[in-house]
Design an enzyme around this catalytic site. Structure first.
Site, PDB file in Angstrom:
ATOM      1  N   CYS A  68      36.893  28.607  23.251  1.00  0.00           N
ATOM      2  CA  CYS A  68      38.338  28.407  23.175  1.00  0.00           C
ATOM      3  C   CYS A  68      38.977  28.720  24.522  1.00  0.00           C
ATOM      4  O   CYS A  68      38.297  28.822  25.545  1.00  0.00           O
ATOM      5  CB  CYS A  68      38.932  29.279  22.072  1.00  0.00           C
ATOM      6  N   HIS A  95      36.907  32.232  14.032  1.00  0.00           N
ATOM      7  CA  HIS A  95      37.631  32.756  15.198  1.00  0.00           C
ATOM      8  C   HIS A  95      39.115  32.741  14.883  1.00  0.00           C
ATOM      9  O   HIS A  95      39.628  31.771  14.324  1.00  0.00           O
ATOM     10  CB  HIS A  95      37.317  31.918  16.440  1.00  0.00           C
ATOM     11  N   GLU A 147      48.500  35.548  16.933  1.00  0.00           N
ATOM     12  CA  GLU A 147      49.858  35.706  17.454  1.00  0.00           C
ATOM     13  C   GLU A 147      50.839  34.739  16.820  1.00  0.00           C
ATOM     14  O   GLU A 147      50.582  33.525  16.729  1.00  0.00           O
ATOM     15  CB  GLU A 147      49.886  35.518  18.982  1.00  0.00           C
ATOM     16  N   PHE A 155      47.708  31.829  24.213  1.00  0.00           N
ATOM     17  CA  PHE A 155      46.260  31.647  24.210  1.00  0.00           C
ATOM     18  C   PHE A 155      45.893  30.415  23.382  1.00  0.00           C
ATOM     19  O   PHE A 155      46.371  30.240  22.264  1.00  0.00           O
ATOM     20  CB  PHE A 155      45.560  32.880  23.640  1.00  0.00           C
ATOM     21  N   GLU A 156      45.024  29.569  23.935  1.00  0.00           N
ATOM     22  CA  GLU A 156      44.610  28.350  23.244  1.00  0.00           C
ATOM     23  C   GLU A 156      43.501  28.656  22.240  1.00  0.00           C
ATOM     24  O   GLU A 156      42.382  29.005  22.609  1.00  0.00           O
ATOM     25  CB  GLU A 156      44.113  27.306  24.249  1.00  0.00           C
ATOM     26  N   PHE A 197      38.999  41.975  18.952  1.00  0.00           N
ATOM     27  CA  PHE A 197      39.502  42.030  20.314  1.00  0.00           C
ATOM     28  C   PHE A 197      40.745  42.932  20.370  1.00  0.00           C
ATOM     29  O   PHE A 197      41.374  43.215  19.361  1.00  0.00           O
ATOM     30  CB  PHE A 197      39.828  40.621  20.810  1.00  0.00           C
ATOM     31  N   GLU A 252      39.108  25.176  19.756  1.00  0.00           N
ATOM     32  CA  GLU A 252      37.859  25.217  20.517  1.00  0.00           C
ATOM     33  C   GLU A 252      37.391  23.831  20.942  1.00  0.00           C
ATOM     34  O   GLU A 252      37.698  22.823  20.315  1.00  0.00           O
ATOM     35  CB  GLU A 252      36.741  25.864  19.686  1.00  0.00           C
ATOM     36  N   GLU A 266      34.888  34.165  24.259  1.00  0.00           N
ATOM     37  CA  GLU A 266      35.650  32.996  23.796  1.00  0.00           C
ATOM     38  C   GLU A 266      34.781  32.184  22.845  1.00  0.00           C
ATOM     39  O   GLU A 266      34.174  31.200  23.243  1.00  0.00           O
ATOM     40  CB  GLU A 266      36.123  32.124  24.975  1.00  0.00           C
ATOM     41  N   SER A 267      34.642  32.652  21.610  1.00  0.00           N
ATOM     42  CA  SER A 267      33.979  31.953  20.501  1.00  0.00           C
ATOM     43  C   SER A 267      32.492  32.235  20.347  1.00  0.00           C
ATOM     44  O   SER A 267      32.097  33.392  20.370  1.00  0.00           O
ATOM     45  CB  SER A 267      34.304  30.464  20.517  1.00  0.00           C
ATOM     46  N   SER A 303      36.466  37.520  15.986  1.00  0.00           N
ATOM     47  CA  SER A 303      35.403  36.525  15.924  1.00  0.00           C
ATOM     48  C   SER A 303      34.274  37.048  15.060  1.00  0.00           C
ATOM     49  O   SER A 303      34.033  38.261  15.000  1.00  0.00           O
ATOM     50  CB  SER A 303      34.855  36.207  17.318  1.00  0.00           C
TER      51      SER A 303
END
Length: 347
Positions: free
Chosen positions: A81, A249, A253, A6-7, A230, A10, A66-67, A236
Site C-alpha cells: 500500500c 490491512h 483514519e 495514507f493510501e 502500527f 494496495e 506496507e502490507s 495488518s
C-alpha cells in the site's frame, strides 16, 4: 474526504513459476529457499520492510511495513500500500527464481482506484504506464497478455485494474482468489485499530488484542494469525491455514478509512471452509463499511454463477449490502475475474 493521507488501496502482484524441464534434482522447497537477505534487498527496492513473519509446511507469510508477502514453492504474492514501488520487484524475483532453476509461467497485477491518485509516484499515476513497465519486465515467453479496467456504472471512480500474462492460455492452478476493498468504515469499528494513549504494549501484543477485540480471529478459527499493530494506528495480519492464506490491512483514519481482506481458497472443500459467501460476511462485518468491492478470480476452477449470486444474497440478507454492479472478464492464465460493487440498501 481528506485532500491527502495514507493510501490504503494496495497494488498486488502474483508471479507463478515452474521447474525447468532440464532440472533433474527438483527441490520441493522451491522459492522458499530464497534467503532472507535477498528478499530484504527486493523489498528495499519496493520501499518496505518485514515486520513479522510465520511459516508452515506449505508457505512463508511475511507482514510488511506496507502490507504482505507470501512465498510458496512455485508462487510469490506481494501486495503493498502507500506509495510503494511494487513493480520494481518483478525483475529481481524472476532473477532469484532462475537461480533455483524456476521459470516464470504467469504474472497477474491488480489494484483498485487509489484514494489519493495524485500522490502516487510514476508509473502508478496511470494504469497504461504500469502496464508498459510490467510488459518490459516480463520475458517474451509470456506471450498471452491482457490489460483491462473494470469500471462499475454506479461508481466509475472505483474501478478494478487487472493485467495478466501467461505462457499458457489455461490457468495452471486450481484456486479462487478473493480480494475485498472496503472504504468509509464504521467509526466505532475503525477505532479498534488505533493505539490508546499511554499504551505500552509492543506491536505484536497490541496486534493480538486488536485481532481479538475486532472479531478478526473468528473469520477463520482454524487459521494461525500473525498480526501487527502500527503506531499510532493501523493494523495488518496474515492468516495461515494449511495451504490457504488470508490477509487483512486496515487504515482507520477518519476521512480516508480503508480495509482490505484477501484469501485464497477452493470452492469445493469438503470441510465447508470454502464457502465464499460466509467467509466474506464474517470479514466485512468486522468493519461495517459503506462501500465494498469484491474481485473474485477463478483460477483453475470453472466460473460458477451460483457462487456469485449466493455472495450477493448472503451479503444482502446478513449485512444489508446491495450489489450495484457486477462485471466479468477473462484473462489468460488467470481465468475469469468477477468484480462486484456493494453499498448499503438505504443508499
Amino acid at each position: 474526504m481528506a485532500v491527502s493521507g495514507f493510501e490504503g488501496f494496495e497494488k498486488r502482484l502474483e508471479l507463478r513459476f515452474f521447474h525447468d524441464n532440464s532440472t533433474t534434482n527438483k527441490n520441493p522447497m522451491g522459492l522458499r529457499l530464497i534467503d532472507f537477505e535477498s528478499l530484504d534487498q527486493v523489498l528495499t527496492q519496493v520501499q518496505c520492510t518485514v515486520v513479522s513473519a510465520v511459516a508452515n509446511r506449505s508457505f512463508d507469510a511475511y507482514v510488511l511495513s506496507e502490507s504482505s508477502l507470501f512465498v510458496y514453492p512455485t508462487k510469490i504474492i506481494i501486495k503493498t500500500c502507500g506509495t510503494t514501488q511494487l513493480l520494481k520487484s518483478i525483475r529481481p524475483f524472476i532473477h532469484l527464481a532462475r537461480t533455483l532453476n524456476l521459470t516464470l509461467r504467469a504474472c497477474r497485477y491488480s489494484r483498485g482506484s487509489f484514494i489519493f491518485p495524485n500522490s502516487q509516484p510514476f508509473p502508478y499515476t496511470s494504469f497504461e504506464d504500469e502496464v508498459v513497465i510490467i510488459e518490459e519486465s516480463l520475458p517474451k515467453s509470456l506471450r498471452h497478455r491482457k490489460a483491462s479496467v473494470m469500471t462499475p456504472s454506479n461508481n466509475p471512480s472505483r474501478a478494478w485494474h487487472v493485467f495478466a500474462a501467461s505462457a499458457d492460455v489455461e490457468p495452471d492452478e486450481r484456486v479462487v482468489v478473493v480480494e475485498v476493498c472496503m472504504t468509509e468504515l464504521d467509526r466505532v469499528s475503525a477505532r479498534s485499530f488505533s493505539r490508546r494513549k499511554g499504551d505500552e504494549k509492543n506491536s505484536d501484543s497490541a496486534g493480538k488484542e486488536m485481532t481479538r477485540l475486532s472479531g478478526i480471529d473468528m473469520i477463520n478459527e482454524n487459521a494461525f494469525i500473525c498480526d501487527f499493530a502500527f503506531d499510532p494506528c493501523g493494523y495488518s495480519m496474515n492468516g495461515v491455514d494449511g495451504e490457504r492464506y488470508s490477509t487483512i490491512h486496515v487504515t482507520p483514519e477518519d476521512g480516508f478509512s480503508y480495509a482490505s481482506f484477501e484469501c485464497g481458497l477452493s470452492l469445493y472443500d469438503d470441510d465447508g471452509r470454502g464457502d465464499i459467501a460466509e467467509v466474506l460476511t464474517r470479514a466485512i462485518d468486522v468493519f461495517r463499511p459503506s462501500c465494498v468491492s469484491i474481485a473474485t478470480t477463478y483460477g483453475g476452477e470453472d466460473y460458477d454463477h451460483e457462487v456469485t449470486k449466493r455472495v450477493e444474497r448472503v451479503l444482502a440478507k446478513k449485512l444489508g449490502l446491495k450489489c450495484r454492479s457486477r462485471l466479468m472478464d477473462e484473462f489468460p492464465g488467470s481465468g475469469t475475474v468477477v468484480f462486484q460493487s456493494f453499498t448499503p440498501r438505504r443508499r
